[in-house]
Enzyme design. Structure first.
Site, PDB file in Angstrom:
ATOM      1  N   ASP A  39       0.815  -1.218   0.000  1.00  0.00           N
ATOM      2  CA  ASP A  39       0.000   0.000   0.000  1.00  0.00           C
ATOM      3  C   ASP A  39       0.852   1.274   0.000  1.00  0.00           C
ATOM      4  O   ASP A  39       0.424   2.328   0.425  1.00  0.00           O
ATOM      5  CB  ASP A  39      -0.957   0.003   1.201  1.00  0.00           C
ATOM      6  CG  ASP A  39      -0.219  -0.143   2.516  1.00  0.00           C
ATOM      7  OD1 ASP A  39       0.992  -0.430   2.481  1.00  0.00           O
ATOM      8  OD2 ASP A  39      -0.848   0.041   3.574  1.00  0.00           O
ATOM      9  N   HIS A 243      24.224   3.614 -17.493  1.00  0.00           N
ATOM     10  CA  HIS A 243      23.196   4.011 -16.531  1.00  0.00           C
ATOM     11  C   HIS A 243      23.290   3.163 -15.269  1.00  0.00           C
ATOM     12  O   HIS A 243      22.285   2.685 -14.749  1.00  0.00           O
ATOM     13  CB  HIS A 243      21.800   3.937 -17.161  1.00  0.00           C
ATOM     14  CG  HIS A 243      21.515   5.101 -18.068  1.00  0.00           C
ATOM     15  ND1 HIS A 243      20.404   5.187 -18.861  1.00  0.00           N
ATOM     16  CD2 HIS A 243      22.198   6.247 -18.297  1.00  0.00           C
ATOM     17  CE1 HIS A 243      20.415   6.332 -19.539  1.00  0.00           C
ATOM     18  NE2 HIS A 243      21.508   6.982 -19.216  1.00  0.00           N
ATOM     19  N   ASP A 260      27.116  10.973 -12.080  1.00  0.00           N
ATOM     20  CA  ASP A 260      26.175  11.640 -12.989  1.00  0.00           C
ATOM     21  C   ASP A 260      24.909  11.863 -12.170  1.00  0.00           C
ATOM     22  O   ASP A 260      24.181  10.908 -11.882  1.00  0.00           O
ATOM     23  CB  ASP A 260      25.914  10.744 -14.206  1.00  0.00           C
ATOM     24  CG  ASP A 260      24.979  11.393 -15.228  1.00  0.00           C
ATOM     25  OD1 ASP A 260      24.290  12.372 -14.890  1.00  0.00           O
ATOM     26  OD2 ASP A 260      24.942  10.886 -16.367  1.00  0.00           O
ATOM     27  N   HIS A 350      27.989   6.715 -26.860  1.00  0.00           N
ATOM     28  CA  HIS A 350      26.739   7.493 -26.787  1.00  0.00           C
ATOM     29  C   HIS A 350      26.892   8.879 -27.396  1.00  0.00           C
ATOM     30  O   HIS A 350      27.995   9.373 -27.594  1.00  0.00           O
ATOM     31  CB  HIS A 350      26.228   7.595 -25.337  1.00  0.00           C
ATOM     32  CG  HIS A 350      27.181   8.269 -24.387  1.00  0.00           C
ATOM     33  ND1 HIS A 350      27.374   9.629 -24.355  1.00  0.00           N
ATOM     34  CD2 HIS A 350      27.991   7.760 -23.421  1.00  0.00           C
ATOM     35  CE1 HIS A 350      28.247   9.932 -23.418  1.00  0.00           C
ATOM     36  NE2 HIS A 350      28.658   8.812 -22.838  1.00  0.00           N
ATOM     37  N   HIS A 354      21.662  16.367 -25.263  1.00  0.00           N
ATOM     38  CA  HIS A 354      20.192  16.266 -25.312  1.00  0.00           C
ATOM     39  C   HIS A 354      19.611  17.519 -24.696  1.00  0.00           C
ATOM     40  O   HIS A 354      20.279  18.235 -23.950  1.00  0.00           O
ATOM     41  CB  HIS A 354      19.686  14.998 -24.597  1.00  0.00           C
ATOM     42  CG  HIS A 354      20.095  14.893 -23.146  1.00  0.00           C
ATOM     43  ND1 HIS A 354      19.478  15.576 -22.144  1.00  0.00           N
ATOM     44  CD2 HIS A 354      21.082  14.162 -22.540  1.00  0.00           C
ATOM     45  CE1 HIS A 354      20.047  15.265 -20.979  1.00  0.00           C
ATOM     46  NE2 HIS A 354      21.037  14.431 -21.190  1.00  0.00           N
ATOM     47  N   HIS A 361      15.624  14.480 -20.062  1.00  0.00           N
ATOM     48  CA  HIS A 361      15.756  14.345 -21.520  1.00  0.00           C
ATOM     49  C   HIS A 361      14.539  15.077 -22.076  1.00  0.00           C
ATOM     50  O   HIS A 361      13.484  14.488 -22.284  1.00  0.00           O
ATOM     51  CB  HIS A 361      15.777  12.876 -21.945  1.00  0.00           C
ATOM     52  CG  HIS A 361      16.970  12.138 -21.403  1.00  0.00           C
ATOM     53  ND1 HIS A 361      17.014  10.783 -21.234  1.00  0.00           N
ATOM     54  CD2 HIS A 361      18.179  12.585 -20.974  1.00  0.00           C
ATOM     55  CE1 HIS A 361      18.189  10.427 -20.737  1.00  0.00           C
ATOM     56  NE2 HIS A 361      18.909  11.504 -20.570  1.00  0.00           N
ATOM     57  N   GLU A 384      28.014  16.248 -23.072  1.00  0.00           N
ATOM     58  CA  GLU A 384      28.486  15.173 -22.216  1.00  0.00           C
ATOM     59  C   GLU A 384      29.270  14.085 -22.950  1.00  0.00           C
ATOM     60  O   GLU A 384      28.827  12.936 -23.008  1.00  0.00           O
ATOM     61  CB  GLU A 384      27.313  14.545 -21.476  1.00  0.00           C
ATOM     62  CG  GLU A 384      26.115  14.153 -22.358  1.00  0.00           C
ATOM     63  CD  GLU A 384      24.998  13.520 -21.539  1.00  0.00           C
ATOM     64  OE1 GLU A 384      25.286  12.536 -20.825  1.00  0.00           O
ATOM     65  OE2 GLU A 384      23.854  13.991 -21.617  1.00  0.00           O
ATOM     66  N   TYR A 388      35.035   5.280 -22.616  1.00  0.00           N
ATOM     67  CA  TYR A 388      34.922   4.116 -21.731  1.00  0.00           C
ATOM     68  C   TYR A 388      35.821   3.006 -22.259  1.00  0.00           C
ATOM     69  O   TYR A 388      35.720   2.634 -23.434  1.00  0.00           O
ATOM     70  CB  TYR A 388      33.465   3.628 -21.664  1.00  0.00           C
ATOM     71  CG  TYR A 388      32.504   4.766 -21.401  1.00  0.00           C
ATOM     72  CD1 TYR A 388      32.155   5.119 -20.101  1.00  0.00           C
ATOM     73  CD2 TYR A 388      31.992   5.529 -22.463  1.00  0.00           C
ATOM     74  CE1 TYR A 388      31.305   6.201 -19.864  1.00  0.00           C
ATOM     75  CE2 TYR A 388      31.157   6.607 -22.234  1.00  0.00           C
ATOM     76  CZ  TYR A 388      30.820   6.939 -20.939  1.00  0.00           C
ATOM     77  OH  TYR A 388      29.987   8.010 -20.707  1.00  0.00           O
ATOM     78  N   ARG A 418      33.239  10.524 -18.089  1.00  0.00           N
ATOM     79  CA  ARG A 418      32.266  11.391 -18.771  1.00  0.00           C
ATOM     80  C   ARG A 418      32.318  12.748 -18.081  1.00  0.00           C
ATOM     81  O   ARG A 418      32.459  12.807 -16.853  1.00  0.00           O
ATOM     82  CB  ARG A 418      30.855  10.783 -18.689  1.00  0.00           C
ATOM     83  CG  ARG A 418      29.777  11.616 -19.352  1.00  0.00           C
ATOM     84  CD  ARG A 418      28.491  10.818 -19.658  1.00  0.00           C
ATOM     85  NE  ARG A 418      27.747  10.380 -18.495  1.00  0.00           N
ATOM     86  CZ  ARG A 418      27.653   9.125 -18.076  1.00  0.00           C
ATOM     87  NH1 ARG A 418      28.300   8.161 -18.716  1.00  0.00           N
ATOM     88  NH2 ARG A 418      26.941   8.815 -17.006  1.00  0.00           N
ATOM     89  N   GLU A 420      30.011  16.155 -18.067  1.00  0.00           N
ATOM     90  CA  GLU A 420      28.725  16.660 -18.577  1.00  0.00           C
ATOM     91  C   GLU A 420      28.404  18.028 -17.994  1.00  0.00           C
ATOM     92  O   GLU A 420      28.361  18.202 -16.780  1.00  0.00           O
ATOM     93  CB  GLU A 420      27.600  15.672 -18.211  1.00  0.00           C
ATOM     94  CG  GLU A 420      26.216  16.142 -18.634  1.00  0.00           C
ATOM     95  CD  GLU A 420      25.132  15.092 -18.412  1.00  0.00           C
ATOM     96  OE1 GLU A 420      25.287  14.255 -17.489  1.00  0.00           O
ATOM     97  OE2 GLU A 420      24.135  15.116 -19.155  1.00  0.00           O
TER      98      GLU A 420
HETATM   99  N1  GLY Z   1      21.822  11.304 -16.677  1.00  0.00           N
HETATM  100  C1  GLY Z   1      21.395  10.831 -17.910  1.00  0.00           C
HETATM  101  C2  GLY Z   1      22.061  11.534 -18.987  1.00  0.00           C
HETATM  102  O1  GLY Z   1      23.131  12.082 -18.786  1.00  0.00           O
HETATM  103  O2  GLY Z   1      21.561  11.655 -20.062  1.00  0.00           O
HETATM  104 MN    MN Z   2      23.744  12.872 -16.950  1.00  0.00          MN
HETATM  105 MN    MN Z   3      22.613  13.941 -19.822  1.00  0.00          MN
END
Ligand code: GLY
Ligand code: MN
Ligand code: MN
Length: 451
Positions: A39, A243, A260, A350, A354, A361, A384, A388, A418, A420
Site C-alpha cells: 500500500d 546508466h 552523474d 553514446h 540532449h 531528456h 556530455e 569508456y 564522462r 557533462e
Molecule cells: N543522466 C542521464 C544523462 O546524462 O543523459
Molecule cells: Mn547525466
Molecule cells: Mn545527460
C-alpha cells in the site's frame, strides 16, 4: 522565490490555443500515483506537459483546451475534496478552488469525466493528444469517440482526426522563458554544489551509496526534494555501465569514480557529470584519458551557438576523442575512416547532447525534416562526451601496437570518464550553467587536496 506566475501559464495556454486548428480540442492528461509495493506509492511526479500549461500538481487530473468555447477555453478535471483522504494524505485542491487558483475557466470533478468529456468532444473535428503516453486514457478516449459515433444518425458529430500535441506544444517547451531559466539555473547551482561536496568528501573505502548520500544531502539542503533521475555513482569499471545505479560497491584507491547526478528544483532538472580520482590524485594514464574527454567537452561547448546545427557539438567531441585515442595508440588508422566506420563506438558509444528542461531528456525535435535543427537562444542542452575502456575491449587496428600503447591500454581497462555540463544558448554563443563544479584535472586535485 523563483516561480512561474499565473500570467505566464495563461500566455503559454494562449500560444497553444492559437496554434491549434479551429474547431479542435486538446487533451493533456496528468500523471497517476504509481504503486511501489503493497500500500505504498512512489513519490508523485506530475506530467511535464500539464505542469507547463497550468502548474497543477495533483494526481488524476486532465487539462482540456477548447479554442473559442463560449463558456471558457481552459478546463481542468481533478479530484474532489475528501476530508478523510485529506486527513491521511494532505490537502486536495478540488475543482472549484483549482479553477480559481490556477486561472482556469472551469473546474470539474474527474469522477464526472465520462459524463462531461464526450459532450466537449462532440462537434470538435480534431483531437490533439500526446498519443501513447497514457495508454489507459487513450483507450478511454476511443470509447468516448465510439459512443459519439453510435449517435451519428441522430445528428451527433464525432471527431474525425487525432493529431499529435508533440509538434505544437513541445516546440513551445523547447525555448525557455526567463522564469524557466531562473529555475534551471537554481537546479544547476544546487547540483553543482552537491558535486563539489561529493568531491570534497570522497575517500577510499567508502561505499558508492555513501557518496550518493552527500549529493542527496546537498540537493535537499538547497531546496530540491527530488533527484531529476537516479544518481549514477560508479567507481572503477562500474563507470563503464552507462546508466549504473546500483551504487553498491566500495570505492578503491587508484580508481576513478564517475558521478552523474542532478536535482529537480520546482520541476526543472539539472544533469551534471564529473569523474575524479577516489584518492584525489590522477595517475598518468588516467590524466591522459581525462584530458582527452575534457578537450572534447570544451570543443563541443565551443560549437554551442545560435545557428549551429544540433549535432555540431557532438561531431566536434568525437573528432577530438578519436584524435586523442589515435595519439595514445588505442585506435589506429585514419581519423576519417575511424569516424565513418564507427570503429570509435566501442570507446565512445553514446551521443553527447540532449535537451534539458522540465524533463531531464527534455522534449523538442532534434531534426527539422532531414536536417539537424539549428540551435537558437533560449534552448538548454547538455554537453556530455564520454570515453569508456571496458574490460572486454581491444585496441582497434591491424598494425603492431607499441609497448607503451599496450601497457596504457591494459592499465586503463575498466575506466569510464564522462564530463557533462548544462549549456544555455545565448544571443552571442552560450553560457555554461554548470561552471561551478571543478572540471580540469588540476582544479579537481586542488579541491580534493584542500579538503
Ligand atoms: N543522466 C542521464 C544523462 O546524462 O543523459
Ligand atoms: Mn547525466
Ligand atoms: Mn545527460
Amino acid at each position: 522565490m523563483t516561480q512561474v506566475d499565473g500570467e505566464e501559464f495563461a500566455q503559454r495556454r494562449c500560444r497553444l490555443l492559437e496554434a491549434m486548428e479551429p474547431g479542435s480540442i486538446a487533451l493533456v492528461p496528468g500523471a497517476a500515483m504509481q504503486r511501489r509495493n503493497r500500500d505504498i506509492d512512489f513519490a508523485f511526479r506530475q506530467d511535464s506537459d500539464l505542469l507547463y500549461l497550468c502548474g497543477f500538481d495533483e494526481p488524476d487530473a486532465l487539462l482540456v483546451l477548447v479554442p473559442e468555447r463560449g463558456h471558457g477555453e481552459a478546463i481542468l478535471f481533478c479530484r474532489d475534496r475528501d476530508a478523510r483522504a485529506e486527513q491521511w494524505d494532505g490537502q486536495i485542491c478540488g475543482p472549484e478552488r483549482a479553477a480559481e487558483r490556477f486561472g482556469l475557466d472551469d473546474g470539474f470533478s474527474i469522477a464526472e469525466l465520462d459524463n462531461i468529456l464526450p459532450a466537449l468532444l462532440e462537434g470538435r473535428s480534431r483531437i490533439y493528444l500526446t498519443m501513447g503516453e497514457y495508454p489507459a486514457f487513450d483507450q478511454r478516449l476511443l470509447g468516448y469517440v465510439a459512443t459519439i459515433r453510435r449517435r451519428e444518425a441522430g445528428g451527433a458529430l464525432p471527431p474525425t482526426e487525432f493529431a499529435s500535441l508533440k509538434h505544437v506544444l513541445h516546440e513551445q517547451r523547447l525555448v525557455k522563458s526567463d522564469s524557466e531559466l531562473d529555475l534551471i539555473r537554481e537546479a544547476v547551482n544546487i547540483s553543482a554544489t552537491a558535486h563539489t561536496r561529493a568531491m570534497r568528501n570522497c575517500h577510499p573505502g567508502m561505499m558508492e551509496s555513501q557518496l550518493e548520500a552527500e549529493l542527496v544531502y546537498e540537493f535537499m539542503r538547497g531546496g530540491a526534494r527530488h533527484c531529476a533521475y537516479p544518481s549514477i555513482v560508479g567507481g572503477g569499471a562500474n563507470a563503464c555501465v552507462l546508466h549504473y545505479t546500483d551504487n553498491s560497491s566500495t570505492l578503491q584507491a587508484g580508481e576513478l569514480v564517475l558521478i552523474d547526478a542532478g536535482c529537480e528544483y520546482r520541476h526543472y532538472a539539472a544533469d551534471i557529470t564529473r569523474t575524479f580520482p577516489v584518492d584525489g590524485v590522477f595517475s598518468q594514464a588516467q590524466r591522459a584519458l581525462y584530458d582527452i574527454v575534457l578537450a572534447a567537452n570544451e570543443a563541443a561547448i565551443a560549437e554551442c551557438r545560435p545557428g549551429a546545427p544540433f549535432n555540431a557539438p557532438h561531431d566536434a567531441a568525437i573528432k577530438v576523442m578519436v584524435e586523442g585515442l589515435l595519439t595514445l595508440g588505442l585506435l589506429q588508422g585514419a581519423p576519417a575512416e575511424i569516424i565513418a566506420s564507427g570503429a570509435y563506438l566501442q570507446f565512445c558509444p553514446h551521443k553527447s547532447c540532449h535537451w534539458l528542461g522540465l524533463d531531464v531528456h527534455d522534449v523538442g525535435d532534434y531534426r527539422l525534416g532531414n536536417d539537424w535543427r539549428p540551435l537558437q537562444p533560449g534552448m538548454v542542452l547538455t554537453v556530455e562526451p564520454g570515453l569508456y575502456i571496458a574490460a572486454d575491449t581491444s585496441i582497434y587496428g591491424n598494425t603492431q601496437h607499441s609497448k607503451a600503447a599496450q601497457s596504457m591500454f591494459e592499465e586503463s581497462k575498466g575506466t569510464g570518464i564522462r564530463i557533462e555540463d548544462d549549456v544555455l544558448i545565448t544571443d552571442t554563443g552560450c553560457e555554461v550553467l554548470s561552471h561551478g563544479v571543478p572540471k580540469t584535472a588540476d582544479a579537481i586535485e586542488n579541491l580534493m587536496r584542500a579538503s
